[in-house]
Design a protein around this motif. Structure first.
Motif, PDB file in Angstrom:
ATOM      1  N   PHE B 101       0.817  -1.280   0.062  1.00 34.04           N
ATOM      2  CA  PHE B 101       0.009  -0.044  -0.110  1.00 34.04           C
ATOM      3  C   PHE B 101       1.127   1.226   0.115  1.00 34.04           C
ATOM      4  O   PHE B 101       2.048   1.197   0.540  1.00 34.04           O
ATOM      5  CB  PHE B 101      -0.865   0.044   1.302  1.00 34.04           C
ATOM      6  N   PHE B 102       0.664   2.214  -0.834  1.00 32.75           N
ATOM      7  CA  PHE B 102       1.394   3.480  -0.793  1.00 32.75           C
ATOM      8  C   PHE B 102       0.260   4.720  -0.522  1.00 32.75           C
ATOM      9  O   PHE B 102      -0.831   4.755  -1.069  1.00 32.75           O
ATOM     10  CB  PHE B 102       1.891   3.658  -2.089  1.00 32.75           C
ATOM     11  N   ALA B 103       0.882   5.272   0.401  1.00 34.05           N
ATOM     12  CA  ALA B 103       0.121   6.684   0.731  1.00 34.05           C
ATOM     13  C   ALA B 103       1.256   7.688   0.727  1.00 34.05           C
ATOM     14  O   ALA B 103       2.274   7.849   1.023  1.00 34.05           O
ATOM     15  CB  ALA B 103      -0.141   6.697   2.330  1.00 34.05           C
ATOM     16  N   PRO B 104       0.699   8.680  -0.303  1.00 36.75           N
ATOM     17  CA  PRO B 104       1.903  10.071  -0.513  1.00 36.75           C
ATOM     18  C   PRO B 104       1.763  10.971   0.692  1.00 36.75           C
ATOM     19  O   PRO B 104       1.103  10.911   1.513  1.00 36.75           O
ATOM     20  CB  PRO B 104       1.028  10.474  -1.743  1.00 36.75           C
ATOM     21  N   ALA B 105       2.780  11.764   0.644  1.00 36.18           N
ATOM     22  CA  ALA B 105       2.744  13.085   1.543  1.00 36.18           C
ATOM     23  C   ALA B 105       1.717  14.014   0.799  1.00 36.18           C
ATOM     24  O   ALA B 105       1.890  13.962  -0.282  1.00 36.18           O
ATOM     25  CB  ALA B 105       4.048  13.181   1.824  1.00 36.18           C
ATOM     26  N   LEU B 106       1.240  14.997   1.672  1.00 32.64           N
ATOM     27  CA  LEU B 106       0.624  16.046   0.974  1.00 32.64           C
ATOM     28  C   LEU B 106       1.465  17.034   0.554  1.00 32.64           C
ATOM     29  O   LEU B 106       2.717  17.126   0.952  1.00 32.64           O
ATOM     30  CB  LEU B 106      -0.174  16.713   2.088  1.00 32.64           C
ATOM     31  N   PRO B 107       1.232  17.482  -0.860  1.00 29.07           N
ATOM     32  CA  PRO B 107       2.200  18.666  -1.262  1.00 29.07           C
ATOM     33  C   PRO B 107       1.905  19.890  -0.591  1.00 29.07           C
ATOM     34  O   PRO B 107       0.818  20.342  -0.950  1.00 29.07           O
ATOM     35  CB  PRO B 107       1.736  18.696  -2.945  1.00 29.07           C
ATOM     36  N   LEU B 108       2.735  20.221   0.351  1.00 27.28           N
ATOM     37  CA  LEU B 108       2.699  21.406   1.186  1.00 27.28           C
ATOM     38  C   LEU B 108       2.951  22.667   0.314  1.00 27.28           C
ATOM     39  O   LEU B 108       4.229  22.536  -0.381  1.00 27.28           O
ATOM     40  CB  LEU B 108       3.138  21.159   2.520  1.00 27.28           C
ATOM     41  N   GLU B 109       2.653  23.607   0.844  1.00 26.97           N
ATOM     42  CA  GLU B 109       2.985  25.003   0.302  1.00 26.97           C
ATOM     43  C   GLU B 109       4.368  25.134   0.842  1.00 26.97           C
ATOM     44  O   GLU B 109       5.383  25.542   0.078  1.00 26.97           O
ATOM     45  CB  GLU B 109       1.981  26.154   0.943  1.00 26.97           C
ATOM     46  N   PRO B 114      11.307  20.224   9.125  1.00 29.19           N
ATOM     47  CA  PRO B 114      11.005  18.690   9.091  1.00 29.19           C
ATOM     48  C   PRO B 114      10.995  17.969  10.238  1.00 29.19           C
ATOM     49  O   PRO B 114      10.887  16.977  10.442  1.00 29.19           O
ATOM     50  CB  PRO B 114      11.746  18.250   8.067  1.00 29.19           C
ATOM     51  N   THR B 115      12.008  18.711  11.632  1.00 33.89           N
ATOM     52  CA  THR B 115      12.236  18.129  12.776  1.00 33.89           C
ATOM     53  C   THR B 115      10.997  17.503  13.350  1.00 33.89           C
ATOM     54  O   THR B 115      10.044  18.070  13.706  1.00 33.89           O
ATOM     55  CB  THR B 115      13.044  18.918  13.672  1.00 33.89           C
ATOM     56  N   GLY B 116      11.128  16.066  13.664  1.00 25.69           N
ATOM     57  CA  GLY B 116      10.242  15.227  14.407  1.00 25.69           C
ATOM     58  C   GLY B 116       8.925  14.755  13.656  1.00 25.69           C
ATOM     59  O   GLY B 116       8.159  13.996  14.017  1.00 25.69           O
ATOM     60  N   ALA B 117       9.185  14.807  12.143  1.00 30.94           N
ATOM     61  CA  ALA B 117       7.883  14.566  11.363  1.00 30.94           C
ATOM     62  C   ALA B 117       7.907  13.055  11.483  1.00 30.94           C
ATOM     63  O   ALA B 117       6.814  12.506  11.413  1.00 30.94           O
ATOM     64  CB  ALA B 117       8.151  14.819   9.916  1.00 30.94           C
ATOM     65  N   GLY B 118       9.046  12.132  11.509  1.00 33.59           N
ATOM     66  CA  GLY B 118       8.980  10.753  11.683  1.00 33.59           C
ATOM     67  C   GLY B 118       8.380  10.220  12.983  1.00 33.59           C
ATOM     68  O   GLY B 118       7.547   9.364  12.982  1.00 33.59           O
ATOM     69  N   ASP B 119       8.545  11.096  14.009  1.00 31.28           N
ATOM     70  CA  ASP B 119       8.227  10.426  15.402  1.00 31.28           C
ATOM     71  C   ASP B 119       6.741  10.807  15.188  1.00 31.28           C
ATOM     72  O   ASP B 119       6.072  10.100  15.906  1.00 31.28           O
ATOM     73  CB  ASP B 119       9.032  11.131  16.442  1.00 31.28           C
ATOM     74  N   ALA B 122       5.017   8.115  13.682  1.00 28.70           N
ATOM     75  CA  ALA B 122       4.811   6.963  14.341  1.00 28.70           C
ATOM     76  C   ALA B 122       3.796   7.013  15.588  1.00 28.70           C
ATOM     77  O   ALA B 122       2.991   6.099  15.702  1.00 28.70           O
ATOM     78  CB  ALA B 122       5.942   6.780  15.030  1.00 28.70           C
ATOM     79  N   GLY B 123       3.865   8.396  16.131  1.00 26.87           N
ATOM     80  CA  GLY B 123       2.875   8.639  16.974  1.00 26.87           C
ATOM     81  C   GLY B 123       1.218   8.585  16.812  1.00 26.87           C
ATOM     82  O   GLY B 123       0.396   8.053  16.990  1.00 26.87           O
ATOM     83  N   GLY B 124       1.004   9.175  15.385  1.00 26.77           N
ATOM     84  CA  GLY B 124      -0.313   9.061  14.999  1.00 26.77           C
ATOM     85  C   GLY B 124      -0.590   8.025  14.501  1.00 26.77           C
ATOM     86  O   GLY B 124      -1.710   7.367  14.632  1.00 26.77           O
ATOM     87  N   PHE B 125       0.311   7.146  13.934  1.00 26.16           N
ATOM     88  CA  PHE B 125      -0.126   5.770  13.259  1.00 26.16           C
ATOM     89  C   PHE B 125      -0.283   4.975  14.775  1.00 26.16           C
ATOM     90  O   PHE B 125      -1.631   4.234  14.457  1.00 26.16           O
ATOM     91  CB  PHE B 125       1.190   5.279  12.705  1.00 26.16           C
ATOM     92  N   PHE B 146      -3.541   8.568   8.949  1.00 28.78           N
ATOM     93  CA  PHE B 146      -3.600   9.588  10.074  1.00 28.78           C
ATOM     94  C   PHE B 146      -2.175   9.873  10.811  1.00 28.78           C
ATOM     95  O   PHE B 146      -1.925  11.112  10.834  1.00 28.78           O
ATOM     96  CB  PHE B 146      -4.278   9.038  11.279  1.00 28.78           C
ATOM     97  N   GLY B 147      -1.335   8.999  10.626  1.00 20.65           N
ATOM     98  CA  GLY B 147       0.174   9.230  10.706  1.00 20.65           C
ATOM     99  C   GLY B 147       0.425  10.270   9.744  1.00 20.65           C
ATOM    100  O   GLY B 147       1.269  11.404  10.068  1.00 20.65           O
ATOM    101  N   SER B 148       0.310  10.224   8.687  1.00 23.76           N
ATOM    102  CA  SER B 148       0.815  11.357   7.557  1.00 23.76           C
ATOM    103  C   SER B 148       0.141  12.676   7.777  1.00 23.76           C
ATOM    104  O   SER B 148       0.811  13.564   7.394  1.00 23.76           O
ATOM    105  CB  SER B 148       0.348  10.605   6.321  1.00 23.76           C
ATOM    106  N   ALA B 149      -1.093  12.650   8.240  1.00 19.87           N
ATOM    107  CA  ALA B 149      -1.759  13.718   8.441  1.00 19.87           C
ATOM    108  C   ALA B 149      -1.194  14.484   9.759  1.00 19.87           C
ATOM    109  O   ALA B 149      -0.779  15.829   9.480  1.00 19.87           O
ATOM    110  CB  ALA B 149      -3.262  13.616   8.790  1.00 19.87           C
ATOM    111  N   MET B 150      -0.791  13.864  10.569  1.00 20.84           N
ATOM    112  CA  MET B 150      -0.153  14.282  11.928  1.00 20.84           C
ATOM    113  C   MET B 150       1.353  14.857  11.729  1.00 20.84           C
ATOM    114  O   MET B 150       1.626  16.163  12.182  1.00 20.84           O
ATOM    115  CB  MET B 150      -0.064  13.295  12.851  1.00 20.84           C
TER     116      MET B 150
END
Lengths: 189, 189
Positions: B101-109, B114-119, B122-125, B146-150
């Motif tokens: 399964f593939f989930a893209p990241a949102l194309p953000l403005e 980016p610090t903490g994005a991975g953690d 993981a927390g949201g997931f 949900f993890g990607s949204a967070m």
């Protein structure tokens, strides 16, 4: 349906002018050379087309914006109502008004030869639109999946070897792989 | 639910051994340092967990394979039934048995920090799985969204600024953006 390769913007304009009746959809590609060397003529061509396909690096170059979202909005103001940004092995983004659609590339086991993947994508994309006769945003999403499926075959062998001996069943199976790759059920309360 | 950060594999093993009752799901992260310096201990830890989250470069390093498909299969043979490969701004891949399964990241403005994005991912997931109490492949797809949204909120401001003042409505709206980004209707005949 007219799909213009990344030729000189002057030649692209000339080809468009040869049509007595405007094609239902005019799509074009371009590249860094024309963005650097013929920016004004390129902008004139952009004002004459419905859709631009371009890669992420070229989109940033053309718009002078690093953010693809911002670049997309600037480019659409130059003319094309639809914009497809090719992110190579990271898939395609389709922009139309305020909408965005993302289609990933399949995570393939091996990429034998990427030559021609972009043109195969364009052919599959335009072919699907022409066959279905529907140039709505929703149908363009499906066309991107078909274009991506075609491109995924192209890279499996050298040159046109894989595309030449391709069956309709194989194409439909590959399209289903794209559907399976991204589909999830989620109903928001 | 136990989520192990990318600590020493020995410490990860020790933490697992502290549980009298095995957690419903044990997830772990790791990094290049442990892959290079403690490969045997890392493989022992991998044999004790259900899920590994790792970035694309680390997955290639751990498996000794450039193709992420091949790397994923090798890594799953080391123990974890589920594997999430983080491709940074290009999204996440979830592998389970023969499924992907593939989930893209949102194309953000803008990506402010980016610090903490991975953690945050993981927390949201893990939080979504724990809240729904369902660790099926289909629910893990939703957990990845949900993890990607967070994570997409995390990068909008410095440190935890954005996450600290986040409402449930904002989260659901962001999740809907992910749904809109990838959804298309296609029924194969």
């Amino acid at each position: 349906y007219l799909v213009l390769g990344s030729l000189s913007p002057l030649l692209q304009q000339k080809i468009i002018s040869l049509f007595k009746k405007r094609p239902l959809l005019i799509a074009m590609d371009t590249q860094n050379y024309w963005i650097s060397h013929m920016p004004d003529e390129l902008k004139k061509t952009l004002s004459m087309v419905d859709l631009l396909t371009i890669n992420d690096e070229e989109a940033r170059h053309l718009a002078g914006e690093f953010s693809l979202q911002k670049a997309a909005r600037k480019i659409m103001r130059m003319g094309p109502a639809f914009l497809i940004i090719n992110k190579g092995k990271h898939g395609h983004l389709l922009f139309y008004k305020k909408k965005v659609f993302f289609a990933p590339a399949l995570p393939l086991e091996e990429i034998f030869d990427p030559t021609g993947a972009g043109d195969t994508f364009a052919g599959g994309f335009a072919g699907y639109l022409a066959k279905t006769g529907d140039i709505s945003f929703d149908n363009m999403k499906r066309a991107i999946i078909f274009g991506s499926a075609m491109a995924s075959f192209c890279v499996e062998k050298f040159g046109t070897e894989r595309i030449q001996r391709l069956s309709q069943d194989e194409i439909m199976q590959r399209v289903q792989e794209f559907v399976d790759l991204v589909q999830f059920d989620y109903i928001l309360d």
